[in-house]
Design an enzyme around this catalytic site. Structure first.
Site, mmCIF file in Angstrom:
data_model
loop_
_atom_site.group_PDB
_atom_site.id
_atom_site.type_symbol
_atom_site.label_atom_id
_atom_site.label_comp_id
_atom_site.label_asym_id
_atom_site.label_seq_id
_atom_site.Cartn_x
_atom_site.Cartn_y
_atom_site.Cartn_z
ATOM 1 N N ARG A 169 0.822 -1.210 0.000
ATOM 2 C CA ARG A 169 0.000 0.000 0.000
ATOM 3 C C ARG A 169 0.857 1.262 0.000
ATOM 4 N NH1 ARG A 169 -4.027 0.263 4.898
ATOM 5 N NH2 ARG A 169 -2.003 0.206 5.959
ATOM 6 N N HIS A 275 -8.296 -23.481 -0.952
ATOM 7 C CA HIS A 275 -8.047 -22.564 0.164
ATOM 8 C C HIS A 275 -7.365 -23.298 1.325
ATOM 9 C CE1 HIS A 275 -9.557 -18.620 2.222
ATOM 10 N NE2 HIS A 275 -8.348 -18.948 2.624
#
Length: 313
Positions: A169, A275
């Site tokens: 980010r 997953h």
């Protein structure tokens, strides 16, 4: 008054838990063990889905800590607005790095070296020899360079890669090199042979891997998603896979679980695992150590680890 703690494990199975707390066992599979209104420390059941995870939260008027056992917190975030102000949401940083790093490496190697085709060939007693890509000399781009992204690079490091690019980010520098901000993704994508997604699911990363993102990937590149399914636009990915321009290895999908009949199951060049980045033999001892540490901090009024946010701030 003794504080109620909801645990998805039986307290007598965890060595080192502090005394003086009232431990309630709830793993999401049965009725609530007590009144949610008096729970002060809620450990969210692992891998039970958003509906189970959030079910008691609206009634938790006294809760002070919500502790997930996953790195991501998206499965509980919608109900945070129902909690009183000042509640600390903590994730499970330190629990899943090793397992997710291992699976990422396995998916990359299996995809490049053609392992799924070998397994299908073995089922048919076919000798599928040939010339397959190696991981050596490949350039890798890791999108989401937190603790899991760093663990992934640790496991890739011995494989004689071309330089690794890292994106998070915000821009920063690490011991391994620079981390680029998300704004630089468009210029980095065309250079990567392998793009690994390990970013949390947030408003800014939902649908991040859209048609534009995928179109910037080089021909023959491999997309690896060990983040969250909705980080990728499934329709856009299917279009690229069906064209044969790129390949993919996916531990997470959107929707999930992937239903029978979904075109992603049989798209060319895709390897799907169900997953399983986190749920391994490494999970339980690490999860228990985290809970012991956090609950001792809670009792001793020490700062908690892995605080993602505090409600009402």
């Amino acid at each position: 008054m003794t504080s109620d703690v909801w645990l998805p494990f039986h307290a007598d199975e965890i060595d080192g838990l502090p005394e003086g707390l009232n431990y309630r066992f709830w793993d999401g599979d049965q009725e609530f063990p007590a009144d949610p209104a008096v729970c002060e420390f809620y450990v969210v059941p692992y891998m039970k889905g958003p509906a189970v995870s959030q079910r008691p939260m609206a009634e938790m008027a006294s809760v002070r800590v919500v502790q997930t056992l996953s790195a991501g917190v998206d499965h509980v975030q919608p109900s945070l607005k129902l909690l009183p102000p000042g509640v600390q949401l903590c994730n499970a940083q330190g629990v899943h790095e090793a397992s997710t790093g291992e699976l990422t490496l396995a998916l990359i190697l299996a995809s490049l070296r053609g392992i799924p085709g070998f397994v299908r060939g073995q089922d048919k007693e076919e000798w599928r020899s040939g010339f397959y890509p190696a991981l050596a000399d490949k350039s890798v781009l890791i999108v989401g360079y937190g603790s899991i992204g760093s663990a992934i690079e640790d496991r890739l490091a011995p494989f004689e890669l071309a330089p690794v690019a890292r994106v998070a980010r915000s821009e920063r520098t690490t011991a391994r090199g620079p981390v680029h901000p998300l704004t630089e993704l468009p210029s980095l994508l065309p250079e990567a042979d392998i793009v690994v997604l390990s970013t949390p699911l947030t408003a800014s990363t939902r649908g991040l891997v859209n048609a534009d993102f995928l179109s910037r990937m080089k021909d023959g590149a491999l997309l690896v998603n060990v983040a969250r399914g909705p980080v990728v636009d499934t329709k856009a990915l299917l279009a690229e896979l069906e064209s044969g321009r790129i390949t993919a290895a996916l531990d997470v999908t959107d929707p999930e679980p992937l239903p029978k009949g979904h075109p992603l199951w049989h798209a060319p060049g895709v390897l799907i695992s169900p997953h399983v980045g986190g749920p391994t033999s490494a999970f339980l001892p690490r999860a228990k150590r985290l809970l012991v540490d956090q609950l001792n901090r809670f009792v001793n009024r020490e700062p908690l680890r892995n605080v993602v946010l505090t409600t009402g701030t």
